[in-house]
Design an enzyme around this catalytic site. Sequence first.
Site, PDB file in Angstrom:
ATOM      1  N   SER A   1      -8.358   2.315 -24.530  1.00 30.43           N
ATOM      2  CA  SER A   1      -7.551   2.000 -23.338  1.00 30.43           C
ATOM      3  C   SER A   1      -8.479   1.568 -22.217  1.00 30.43           C
ATOM      4  CB  SER A   1      -6.760   3.230 -22.877  1.00 30.43           C
ATOM      5  OG  SER A   1      -6.125   2.954 -21.633  1.00 30.43           O
TER       6      SER A   1
ATOM      7  N   TYR B   1      -6.214  12.252 -20.899  1.00 29.42           N
ATOM      8  CA  TYR B   1      -5.919  11.106 -21.778  1.00 29.42           C
ATOM      9  C   TYR B   1      -7.042  10.068 -21.669  1.00 29.42           C
ATOM     10  CZ  TYR B   1      -3.901   6.709 -23.371  1.00 29.42           C
ATOM     11  OH  TYR B   1      -3.690   5.502 -24.008  1.00 29.42           O
TER      12      TYR B   1
HETATM   13  N1  LIG Z   1       1.350   1.304 -24.018  1.00 28.00           N
HETATM   14  C1  LIG Z   1       0.317   1.414 -23.204  1.00 28.00           C
HETATM   15  O1  LIG Z   1       0.420   1.252 -21.989  1.00 28.00           O
HETATM   16  C2  LIG Z   1      -1.053   1.685 -23.781  1.00 28.00           C
HETATM   17  C3  LIG Z   1      -2.171   1.294 -23.023  1.00 28.00           C
HETATM   18  C4  LIG Z   1      -3.437   1.543 -23.541  1.00 28.00           C
HETATM   19  C5  LIG Z   1      -3.580   2.146 -24.776  1.00 28.00           C
HETATM   20  N2  LIG Z   1      -2.472   2.515 -25.481  1.00 28.00           N
HETATM   21  C6  LIG Z   1      -2.683   3.135 -26.790  1.00 28.00           C
HETATM   22  O2  LIG Z   1      -2.086   2.304 -27.769  1.00 28.00           O
HETATM   23  C7  LIG Z   1      -1.746   3.079 -28.908  1.00 28.00           C
HETATM   24  C8  LIG Z   1      -0.317   2.776 -29.323  1.00 28.00           C
HETATM   25  O3  LIG Z   1       0.543   3.177 -28.269  1.00 28.00           O
HETATM   26  P1  LIG Z   1       1.957   2.480 -27.995  1.00 28.00           P
HETATM   27  O4  LIG Z   1       1.906   1.957 -26.630  1.00 28.00           O
HETATM   28  O5  LIG Z   1       2.328   1.584 -29.104  1.00 28.00           O
HETATM   29  O6  LIG Z   1       2.864   3.812 -27.967  1.00 28.00           O
HETATM   30  P2  LIG Z   1       4.212   4.170 -28.751  1.00 28.00           P
HETATM   31  O7  LIG Z   1       4.595   5.515 -28.217  1.00 28.00           O
HETATM   32  O8  LIG Z   1       5.178   3.056 -28.668  1.00 28.00           O
HETATM   33  O9  LIG Z   1       3.749   4.312 -30.279  1.00 28.00           O
HETATM   34  C9  LIG Z   1       2.933   5.368 -30.718  1.00 28.00           C
HETATM   35  C10 LIG Z   1       3.246   5.638 -32.183  1.00 28.00           C
HETATM   36  O10 LIG Z   1       2.365   6.680 -32.628  1.00 28.00           O
HETATM   37  C11 LIG Z   1       3.123   7.585 -33.421  1.00 28.00           C
HETATM   38  N3  LIG Z   1       2.483   8.903 -33.406  1.00 28.00           N
HETATM   39  C12 LIG Z   1       2.457   9.806 -32.390  1.00 28.00           C
HETATM   40  N4  LIG Z   1       1.818  10.922 -32.790  1.00 28.00           N
HETATM   41  C13 LIG Z   1       1.427  10.711 -34.079  1.00 28.00           C
HETATM   42  C14 LIG Z   1       0.735  11.499 -35.030  1.00 28.00           C
HETATM   43  N5  LIG Z   1       0.286  12.746 -34.759  1.00 28.00           N
HETATM   44  N6  LIG Z   1       0.504  10.963 -36.260  1.00 28.00           N
HETATM   45  C15 LIG Z   1       0.939   9.706 -36.557  1.00 28.00           C
HETATM   46  N7  LIG Z   1       1.616   8.925 -35.703  1.00 28.00           N
HETATM   47  C16 LIG Z   1       1.856   9.432 -34.468  1.00 28.00           C
HETATM   48  C17 LIG Z   1       4.507   7.599 -32.794  1.00 28.00           C
HETATM   49  O11 LIG Z   1       5.499   8.059 -33.710  1.00 28.00           O
HETATM   50  C18 LIG Z   1       4.684   6.132 -32.413  1.00 28.00           C
HETATM   51  O12 LIG Z   1       5.292   5.392 -33.454  1.00 28.00           O
HETATM   52  C19 LIG Z   1      -2.006   4.533 -28.524  1.00 28.00           C
HETATM   53  O13 LIG Z   1      -3.264   4.940 -29.029  1.00 28.00           O
HETATM   54  C20 LIG Z   1      -2.033   4.488 -27.010  1.00 28.00           C
HETATM   55  O14 LIG Z   1      -2.806   5.532 -26.455  1.00 28.00           O
HETATM   56  C21 LIG Z   1      -1.214   2.293 -25.015  1.00 28.00           C
END
Ligand SMILES: NC(=O)c1ccc[n+]([C@@H]2O[C@H](COP(=O)([O-])OP(=O)(O)OC[C@H]3O[C@@H](n4cnc5c(N)ncnc54)[C@H](O)[C@@H]3O)[C@@H](O)[C@H]2O)c1
Length: 251
Positions: free
Chosen positions: A140, A153
Amino acid sequence: MELSFKDKVVVITGAAGGFGSVTARAFADAGAHVVVSDINTAGAEKLAAELPSAIAVTTDVTEEDAVRDLIATAESAFGGLDVMVNNAGVPHRSSALVDLDVETVDQQLAVNVRSVFLGCKHAVPALRRRGRGVIVNIASIAAKRPRPGLTIYNATKGAVITMTRGLATEVAPDVRVNAVNPVISETGFVKSLTGADALPDELRTNWVSGIPMARTATPQDVANSVLFLASDQAGFLTGVCLDVDGGRSIQ
Ligand SMILES: NC(=O)c1ccc[n+]([C@@H]2O[C@H](COP(=O)([O-])OP(=O)(O)OC[C@H]3O[C@@H](n4cnc5c(N)ncnc54)[C@H](O)[C@@H]3O)[C@@H](O)[C@H]2O)c1
């Protein structure tokens, strides 16, 4: 430049969610066999059924046995592993560090850091059985430009960046290890962070004001970067943590 993953085997964790599901579709469109892994079985199965060559695997990425089984399943289903995307991760609810409890911090470390360690640990031998391969971790931009309220986080994502760069030196030249650093994107992540179904307007305005490209990231922005880093066209890139942030980290 068209990226091809024809007949490549790609595992994506957290693939039922925002970035993961769009990344899975993008790899499938580029010809890959995709292993759609998530703790959300129904979501993973629904997506896998929509892709030309995919299977769903229920995985809790905090559990070593589950991650070991995930890699073994990919190898037995499709004959090997070429690309591992460690995408699953969750934020904690926005809170000052001094108000966080230890259970929340332990859960953050498990889902965001232990998971990437396990994904890398079990993917590297499988990638080497193929001769070469690529790992892409989802970190991130908040690791580099932290805001208040998400300190733990952000620290977990700092660990992902350091793990990416360190592991890249350990496993080169046959395995490349890269990461992407997305800026805020309106996925399920926002609900986990705020408790609201959509990003509140005031928060969006505040966040976008710090992004020179004047918008939040889309899952497609992230997927495009993951595919590039995993592709042969990025064959000389390792230890790269690519800012997919619309310029947020410049200032
Ligand atoms: N959306 C943002 O703003 C953002 C920004 C920077 C980084 N990220 C990172 O991107 C990645 C994806 O996030 P996203 O935005 O798609 O979020 P999201 O919540 O849409 O998707 C996350 C997915 O991870 C799954 N998950 C959660 N805990 C789990 C576990 N213990 N085992 C297996 N699967 C699990 C959930 O079921 C979900 O399908 C994450 O690592 C998040 O930290 C997101």
